[in-house]
Design a protein around this motif. Structure first.
Motif, short mmCIF file in Angstrom:
data_model
loop_
_atom_site.label_atom_id
_atom_site.label_comp_id
_atom_site.label_asym_id
_atom_site.label_seq_id
_atom_site.Cartn_x
_atom_site.Cartn_y
_atom_site.Cartn_z
N UNK A 1 58.20 18.58 48.02
CA UNK A 1 57.01 17.76 48.27
C UNK A 1 56.96 16.50 47.42
N UNK A 2 58.04 16.25 46.65
CA UNK A 2 58.13 15.06 45.81
C UNK A 2 57.10 15.05 44.70
N UNK A 3 56.66 16.24 44.27
CA UNK A 3 55.75 16.34 43.12
C UNK A 3 56.59 16.79 41.93
N UNK A 4 56.95 15.84 41.08
CA UNK A 4 57.93 16.13 40.06
C UNK A 4 57.48 15.62 38.69
N UNK A 5 57.55 16.49 37.70
CA UNK A 5 57.53 16.06 36.30
C UNK A 5 58.90 16.41 35.76
N UNK A 6 59.70 15.41 35.50
CA UNK A 6 61.07 15.68 35.08
C UNK A 6 61.77 14.41 34.71
N UNK A 7 63.04 14.28 35.14
CA UNK A 7 63.83 13.12 34.73
C UNK A 7 64.18 12.20 35.90
N UNK A 8 63.89 12.62 37.14
CA UNK A 8 64.10 11.75 38.28
C UNK A 8 65.49 11.83 38.88
N UNK A 9 65.91 13.04 39.24
CA UNK A 9 67.20 13.22 39.90
C UNK A 9 67.05 14.21 41.05
N UNK A 10 67.95 14.10 42.03
CA UNK A 10 68.06 15.07 43.11
C UNK A 10 69.35 15.84 42.88
N UNK A 11 69.29 17.18 42.96
CA UNK A 11 70.38 18.03 42.50
C UNK A 11 70.97 18.90 43.60
N UNK A 12 72.21 19.35 43.37
CA UNK A 12 72.87 20.31 44.24
C UNK A 12 73.81 21.17 43.39
N UNK A 13 74.05 22.44 43.84
CA UNK A 13 74.94 23.32 43.09
C UNK A 13 76.36 22.77 43.05
#
Length: 461
Positions: free
Chosen positions: A82-94
């Motif tokens: 939902x694009x509700x993020x508190x973090x560092x600003x990355x999109x991740x994959x295994x």
């Protein structure tokens, strides 16, 4: 105490309440999960796996997308969609070495720290991510706003690991971004297939109704809800069906696209890359097969599976693969991906798509030899083979457009009866590519219009 086990499909489609199971309030719902895996996992699971002594031991023998999450991990997972993020600003994959960054959100902590797509995070605060699920990684990387997190990163081409200390912050990323590119070509980027995606897409289309063509960007979009995939497919004309779903021990089912009040009109392109996954691949496969759009980029990720979410009263959730999806006519996606119609180099997808859209708007125009290594202060000389009446010219006769960007305002200076100079009113961008179009709107000395328009491509050094 009884736990109510709920299922929510991911890519997610519906809420299904299953029969309740009786378990201890403090124990893992091991027996329930054994039953769920036995009945609903997409493939048959041997008894030797079902008899394992913990949920983790069972799920590690399933596919990488099946994982048991704590309440906190599940919250982070949903917030990511939902694009509700508190973090560092990355999109991740295994990734086999840890967790790979597939895109970096502009302006976020990771971007400011110089992190890049393709970087692999191997440790978070000293804890290894090797063999960990993306949900575990999200729970470790995210946290309270203004707190610090230290990441160890491996980067292709660098022998030594990198260490980055970042301060977490609230990341604001709109799910749908849109703008009008030069030449009246509309650009819409969809970052996730979230709850409000179709509503936001509809607003974007409504705001760009004057467009002559459309570019829909699904690069680095890792997917989301299955209903959102059906909704987004409905914006493409002729896309009647969204996908085919094959669950365990059932016949294949074809799911229709959602009928939308607005659709893309005119030439439509879709951009994909190796990080376009899941619901992005659903839509890409559907529009390609039904000839509703032309795909540009690289072959997509190849995640042709659907997960269902089974929630327990303590907030924990089992995310488990329960089906594979295909194009409406049955073309496989899992492990093979969706191949674009026009294969481009990485990072050039938007420029090439925009270029092709612009050229398609001027059929019959003559292509002149292109210019390379052009300085950012370049003036362009246009020389005709006959005397011209430069006094009576249409301001729309000349367009200088940055590929993947906006039209550049330019002044036209008369040199002599045969020649004019096109002078950009601002400095060109280093490394960018442009197209200069001269429409047949000029008149010669006998007051006759040019017979043919011309264009040329420009590469700035």
């Amino acid at each position: 105490m009884k736990r109510n086990v709920k299922s929510l499909l991911l890519l997610f489609s519906m809420l299904v309440v299953l029969l309740p199971f009786a378990t201890s309030a403090s124990a893992e719902p091991l027996d329930e999960i054994r039953q769920l895996v036995h009945e609903y996992y997409v493939d048959d699971v041997p008894e030797s796996v079902l008899s394992k002594g913990s949920i983790k031991e069972i799920t590690k023998h399933l596919d990488p997308h099946s994982v048991y999450m704590s309440a906190k991990e599940y919250e982070g997972f949903i917030n990511g969609i939902e694009q509700r993020i508190v973090g560092i600003g990355v999109v991740l994959e295994e990734d086999l070495k840890g967790i790979k960054i597939i895109s970096v959100i502009p302006g976020g902590p990771a971007a400011r720290a110089g992190m890049e797509a393709g970087d692999v995070i191997t440790h978070v605060n000293g804890s290894s991510l090797v063999g960990k699920s993306i949900q575990v990684a999200i729970s470790l990387i995210s946290g309270k706003e203004k707190t610090a997190v230290t990441l160890t990163i491996e980067r292709i081409g660098q022998k030594d690991s990198l260490t980055k200390k970042l301060i977490r912050e609230e990341i604001t990323l709109p799910n749908v971004e849109s703008e009008m590119l030069g030449g009246n070509i509309a650009y819409i980027r969809l970052n996730s297939f979230a709850t409000e995606s179709s509503k936001e897409m509809n607003k974007a289309i409504q705001s760009l109704t004057e467009a002559d063509g459309w570019i829909v960007d699904l690069r680095n979009n890792g997917g989301g809800y299955i209903t959102a995939a059906q909704d987004i497919a409905g914006f493409f004309p002729t896309t009647v069906n969204a996908f085919q779903l094959r669950e365990k021990n059932t016949k294949p089912m074809i799911y229709p696209s959602t009928v939308q009040p607005r659709k893309f009109t005119g030439t439509t392109h879709v951009l994909i890359n190796e990080y376009s996954a899941s619901a992005s691949e659903m839509v890409s496969a559907a529009v390609k097969e039904q000839k509703a759009a032309t795909l540009y980029g690289q072959t997509s990720y190849g995640k042709g599976t659907m997960q269902s979410m089974y929630g327990f009263d303590d907030g924990s959730v089992l995310k488990m693969t329960t089906a594979r999806f295909y194009s409406p006519k049955g073309q496989a996606v899992d492990k093979v991906g969706v191949k674009p119609d026009i294969v481009t180099k990485i990072g050039t997808e938007l420029e090439i798509s925009h270029r092709d859209q612009l050229i398609a708007k001027v059929p019959g125009y003559k292509q002149l030899p292109g210019l390379v290594n052009v300085p950012v202060t370049k003036k362009f000389t246009v020389e005709m083979n006959t005397k011209m009446n430069w006094k009576h010219t249409d301001k729309k006769a000349i367009q200088l457009i940055q590929l993947g960007g906006k039209e550049i305002e330019a002044a036209v200076e008369v040199v002599n009866d045969n020649t004019i100079s096109v002078v950009p009113k601002k400095q060109l961008s280093a490394g960018a590519n442009y197209i200069l179009v001269i429409h047949p709107l000029y008149k010669d000395a006998q007051n006759k219009l040019m017979k043919q328009g011309v264009y040329l491509e420009i590469a700035v050094n």
